[in-house]
Scaffold this motif. Sequence first.
Motif, PDB file in Angstrom:
ATOM      1  N   GLU A  76       0.805  -1.024  -0.022  1.00 24.32           N
ATOM      2  CA  GLU A  76       0.013  -0.006   0.062  1.00 24.32           C
ATOM      3  C   GLU A  76       0.732   1.233  -0.050  1.00 24.32           C
ATOM      4  OE1 GLU A  76      -2.038  -0.209   3.955  1.00 24.32           O
ATOM      5  OE2 GLU A  76      -0.841  -2.042   4.022  1.00 24.32           O
ATOM      6  N   PHE A  77       2.233   0.817   0.226  1.00 28.12           N
ATOM      7  CA  PHE A  77       3.061   2.346   0.150  1.00 28.12           C
ATOM      8  C   PHE A  77       3.898   2.550  -0.943  1.00 28.12           C
ATOM      9  CE2 PHE A  77       1.968   0.675   4.448  1.00 28.12           C
ATOM     10  CZ  PHE A  77       1.314   1.842   5.030  1.00 28.12           C
ATOM     11  N   LYS A  78       4.483   3.729  -0.967  1.00 31.90           N
ATOM     12  CA  LYS A  78       5.404   3.951  -2.256  1.00 31.90           C
ATOM     13  C   LYS A  78       6.805   3.744  -1.669  1.00 31.90           C
ATOM     14  CE  LYS A  78       3.232   7.880  -2.421  1.00 31.90           C
ATOM     15  NZ  LYS A  78       2.993   9.155  -2.236  1.00 31.90           N
ATOM     16  N   LEU A  79       7.317   2.857  -2.245  1.00 33.81           N
ATOM     17  CA  LEU A  79       8.997   2.369  -2.138  1.00 33.81           C
ATOM     18  C   LEU A  79       9.793   2.831  -3.047  1.00 33.81           C
ATOM     19  CD1 LEU A  79       7.092   0.446  -0.312  1.00 33.81           C
ATOM     20  CD2 LEU A  79       9.165  -1.220  -0.664  1.00 33.81           C
ATOM     21  N   GLY A  80      11.012   3.170  -2.574  1.00 35.04           N
ATOM     22  CA  GLY A  80      12.054   3.529  -3.250  1.00 35.04           C
ATOM     23  C   GLY A  80      13.268   2.716  -2.889  1.00 35.04           C
ATOM     24  N   LEU A  81      14.108   2.520  -4.063  1.00 30.86           N
ATOM     25  CA  LEU A  81      15.593   1.788  -3.653  1.00 30.86           C
ATOM     26  C   LEU A  81      16.698   2.631  -3.862  1.00 30.86           C
ATOM     27  CD1 LEU A  81      17.067  -1.134  -3.067  1.00 30.86           C
ATOM     28  CD2 LEU A  81      16.867  -1.251  -5.883  1.00 30.86           C
ATOM     29  N   ILE A  82      17.684   2.538  -2.980  1.00 26.18           N
ATOM     30  CA  ILE A  82      18.731   3.292  -3.390  1.00 26.18           C
ATOM     31  C   ILE A  82      20.098   2.559  -2.753  1.00 26.18           C
ATOM     32  CG2 ILE A  82      18.841   4.530  -1.005  1.00 26.18           C
ATOM     33  CD1 ILE A  82      19.862   6.859  -2.590  1.00 26.18           C
ATOM     34  N   HIS A  83      21.067   2.582  -3.623  1.00 25.92           N
ATOM     35  CA  HIS A  83      22.272   1.945  -3.343  1.00 25.92           C
ATOM     36  C   HIS A  83      23.512   2.541  -4.085  1.00 25.92           C
ATOM     37  CE1 HIS A  83      22.111  -0.541  -7.002  1.00 25.92           C
ATOM     38  NE2 HIS A  83      20.836  -0.855  -6.724  1.00 25.92           N
ATOM     39  N   GLY A  84      24.506   2.149  -3.754  1.00 28.47           N
ATOM     40  CA  GLY A  84      26.011   2.703  -4.369  1.00 28.47           C
ATOM     41  C   GLY A  84      26.014   2.359  -5.744  1.00 28.47           C
ATOM     42  N   ARG A  85      25.400   1.390  -6.453  1.00 28.99           N
ATOM     43  CA  ARG A  85      25.731   1.057  -7.633  1.00 28.99           C
ATOM     44  C   ARG A  85      24.966   1.937  -8.726  1.00 28.99           C
ATOM     45  NH1 ARG A  85      26.181  -4.964  -8.026  1.00 28.99           N
ATOM     46  NH2 ARG A  85      27.369  -5.040  -5.847  1.00 28.99           N
ATOM     47  N   LEU A  86      23.841   2.424  -8.173  1.00 24.54           N
ATOM     48  CA  LEU A  86      23.118   3.257  -9.146  1.00 24.54           C
ATOM     49  C   LEU A  86      23.869   4.639  -9.412  1.00 24.54           C
ATOM     50  CD1 LEU A  86      19.786   3.554  -7.002  1.00 24.54           C
ATOM     51  CD2 LEU A  86      20.406   2.372  -9.108  1.00 24.54           C
ATOM     52  N   LYS A  87      23.763   5.276 -10.636  1.00 27.73           N
ATOM     53  CA  LYS A  87      24.463   6.506 -10.849  1.00 27.73           C
ATOM     54  C   LYS A  87      23.867   7.590 -10.087  1.00 27.73           C
ATOM     55  CE  LYS A  87      25.064   6.158 -15.945  1.00 27.73           C
ATOM     56  NZ  LYS A  87      23.600   5.219 -16.183  1.00 27.73           N
ATOM     57  N   GLN A  88      25.032   8.345  -9.842  1.00 25.79           N
ATOM     58  CA  GLN A  88      24.897   9.338  -8.755  1.00 25.79           C
ATOM     59  C   GLN A  88      23.811  10.092  -8.954  1.00 25.79           C
ATOM     60  OE1 GLN A  88      27.422   9.290  -6.341  1.00 25.79           O
ATOM     61  NE2 GLN A  88      25.644  10.584  -5.657  1.00 25.79           N
ATOM     62  N   LYS A  89      23.231  10.392 -10.322  1.00 26.55           N
ATOM     63  CA  LYS A  89      22.207  11.301 -10.634  1.00 26.55           C
ATOM     64  C   LYS A  89      20.753  10.626 -10.003  1.00 26.55           C
ATOM     65  CE  LYS A  89      20.369  13.844 -14.137  1.00 26.55           C
ATOM     66  NZ  LYS A  89      19.764  13.326 -15.594  1.00 26.55           N
ATOM     67  N   GLU A  90      20.965   9.158 -10.318  1.00 26.22           N
ATOM     68  CA  GLU A  90      19.740   8.474  -9.898  1.00 26.22           C
ATOM     69  C   GLU A  90      19.658   8.409  -8.279  1.00 26.22           C
ATOM     70  OE1 GLU A  90      19.125   4.803 -12.627  1.00 26.22           O
ATOM     71  OE2 GLU A  90      21.223   4.964 -12.184  1.00 26.22           O
ATOM     72  N   GLN A  91      20.805   8.380  -7.621  1.00 28.97           N
ATOM     73  CA  GLN A  91      20.809   8.296  -6.239  1.00 28.97           C
ATOM     74  C   GLN A  91      20.253   9.789  -5.683  1.00 28.97           C
ATOM     75  OE1 GLN A  91      24.256   7.479  -4.323  1.00 28.97           O
ATOM     76  NE2 GLN A  91      25.024   5.903  -5.605  1.00 28.97           N
ATOM     77  N   ASP A  92      20.648  10.669  -6.323  1.00 29.47           N
ATOM     78  CA  ASP A  92      19.988  12.246  -6.001  1.00 29.47           C
ATOM     79  C   ASP A  92      18.594  12.204  -6.129  1.00 29.47           C
ATOM     80  OD1 ASP A  92      22.615  12.894  -5.145  1.00 29.47           O
ATOM     81  OD2 ASP A  92      22.864  13.762  -7.166  1.00 29.47           O
ATOM     82  N   GLU A  93      18.186  11.638  -7.393  1.00 29.21           N
ATOM     83  CA  GLU A  93      16.852  12.023  -7.528  1.00 29.21           C
ATOM     84  C   GLU A  93      16.017  11.077  -6.302  1.00 29.21           C
ATOM     85  OE1 GLU A  93      17.179  12.403 -12.273  1.00 29.21           O
ATOM     86  OE2 GLU A  93      16.258  10.548 -11.319  1.00 29.21           O
TER      87      GLU A  93
END
Length: 714
Positions: free
Chosen positions: A531-548
Amino acid sequence: MFKDLNTSVQFLKGIGPKRAGLFSKLGIHTVEDILYYFPRRYEDRTNFVPISKLQEGETYTIKAEVLAKGQHDSYKRRGFSITEVAVQDQSAKIFCVWFNQPYLKEYFKIGQSLILYGRIERYGSRLQINSPEFEIVSSEKNEPHPSLESIGASKEGRGESLNIGRIVPIYSLPEGITQRYFRQLIKYALDEYLPKLNDFLPFDIRTRNGLFNLAKSLVNIHFPDNSDMQKEAYRRLAFEEFFIFQLPLALRKFKKREKLGIAHKVEGESTKDFIGSLPFQLTGAQERVIQEIKSDMASPKVMQRLLQGDVGSGKTVVATIASIMAIQGGYQVALMVPTEILARQHYKSIKTQVSGLKVQGKQLSIGLLTGSASEREKKNLCQEAKEGKIDLLIGTHALLEENVNFSNLGLVVIDEQHKFGVGQRALLPKKGVNPDVLIMTATPIPRTLAITLYGDLDISIINELPLGRIPVRTIHFTENTRNQAYSIAKEQLRLRHQVYIVYPVIEDSYALDIAGAKKMYEQLKAGEFKEFKLGLIHGRLKQKEQDEIMLKFKDRGLDVLVSTTVLEVGIDIPNATCMIIEHAHRFGLAQLHQLRGRIGRGSAQSFCILVSDTETPEAGSRLKTMVKYGDGFRIAEEDLKIRGPGEFFGRRQHGLTELKIANPLTEMKLLKRAREEAIRLINADPCLGERQHLGLREKLLQRFPQYHNLVMVG
Ligand code: ADP
Ligand code: MG
């Protein structure tokens, strides 16, 4: 004849290439290394306790003869063998028992004389010693120590005077090197090398502190006549370690004192305006450290200040105020942080905070320089910084690059300094002419230790959290009670708060049997948290994606952030009130504390949930510590106790791992004395050029070659 302690062990009689290989694994390469390979413990073998007097639960050293031996397989577990050896002295007999070491049976011979060390335990109605340490003291046949003869063991050595009838050293040794062989070797090295040994520790320092000379200490650390002599030997050698460790710090402090820096115009309307515009009141502790920084900055001496404050104690705003003090006098400021995420966060929040502020009639100009900026952006920023158009340049270690220059750098701030190496830390100030330096850390260490470790820095401590913070509640759940963890998280979500779920790795690891962030993100999204909005962040994502993703989470576009430890340092999102840390036993205490520091940043109750099944004693005590204590200083103390100083401070940071026997926690007084003596000596002879200090200088450069310039440049 002068004998050099730097002689390779290979040249000691009786050490062939094979043994030399074993030794080098122990870190023993030279004669000096051998002499400085200190015993792990001692055994008093002057009087052996008769077997008839042994008491259950106590640990003893006994001397006894092998009476009988046998071996049987466990009837409980297949493939599990038990070796039993009955030994006796004049008073009684006792069984010694070893598990799963079948070769031992062949090792012992009836009638052989043994020294045994271990705890007396009860098994049914009989007393026994389980897996005692042992040494064969004599046997009818020749012992398996042929090399004892070949190293020219003195008559004394070939007898038992090193091994019984005295306090005997016990060393940590790998298989293939016996205690007896090693003792003999040490004895030989002592006999050969000590008579010509110069003590590099100056005579007056020894006298003032009542210290043994080097030769006497080395003899007595290995073969003490009694325990008092051993203690004195230890005291001298521990002092020596502390002293050599403190010398470079004293040197740097001395050099710094000579250096003239900038007298900043710290009084001004801008800082007052800024403080007035903050949505909160500064804490007393913040105000105090701001005063300390202010008086440093006002003085023409170079500031070298370490700002310690627990996670969430509000260090950033202190740094911002210091920056404004520098900028209002026309200087530039560089602020370096370890991660891009953090750089961006600081950039945004500081920019917002100063948006209404006028310094000398104009807006502050703030730049952000990170590795992921385009070449053009970088070039522009560098140009502007060089022309003095940027007042505050925030960035990662990209700031250290060669083409980054300033026209008038007056203050350097380094945030989360423990994430940088000592070398990196030193680079940024070089981009100005003796700018003031403020370094910040949330890795708190006991104050006495801090002063001695960072001997060249002045220290400010924020020992108070902003008002209204409610301590985070930390709870430990296991796999079986995981549902409760999820219900706490969901309750927080329903209150419109946000949740972090942290995994130690990105991908699942079958070898370690742990789930990774990536797969769990998919699972949780489709199941537990659908029921909730989930996001995923980790060090292998591009810096820009991490920031977003970070930005989206910050703006509440996401409810739950599944992540790895990229969150660890600095992230500040007060609406996040719950953090689930999966496989919590995989994290160190400092890391857990840093992670937990991401929540409890607002005025609502926060929950830190540690999920872990593992019950190794060390992991267990880490988790218990987390549940019990919220205060970072307290946790650091526990961490130090659990891991010991070497591990705790890490190789990168300090020469602390060089400490072999000196323990800065238990020997704080000695450490303090060593520090005072180091400062005194450096003030008297800054280059260690006087004749009586040459030995010391050589020693220092041998241990810390990197300080060559410090002592060589007058
Ligand atoms: P850290 O010391 O971990 O770097 P931060 O500087 O990120 O901590 O501050 C944590 C949060 O507390 C930030 O949101 C900051 O705006 C806020 N804060 C700082 N000082 C105070 C204060 N005196 N009162 C209330 N909130 C404060
Ligand atoms: Mg911070």
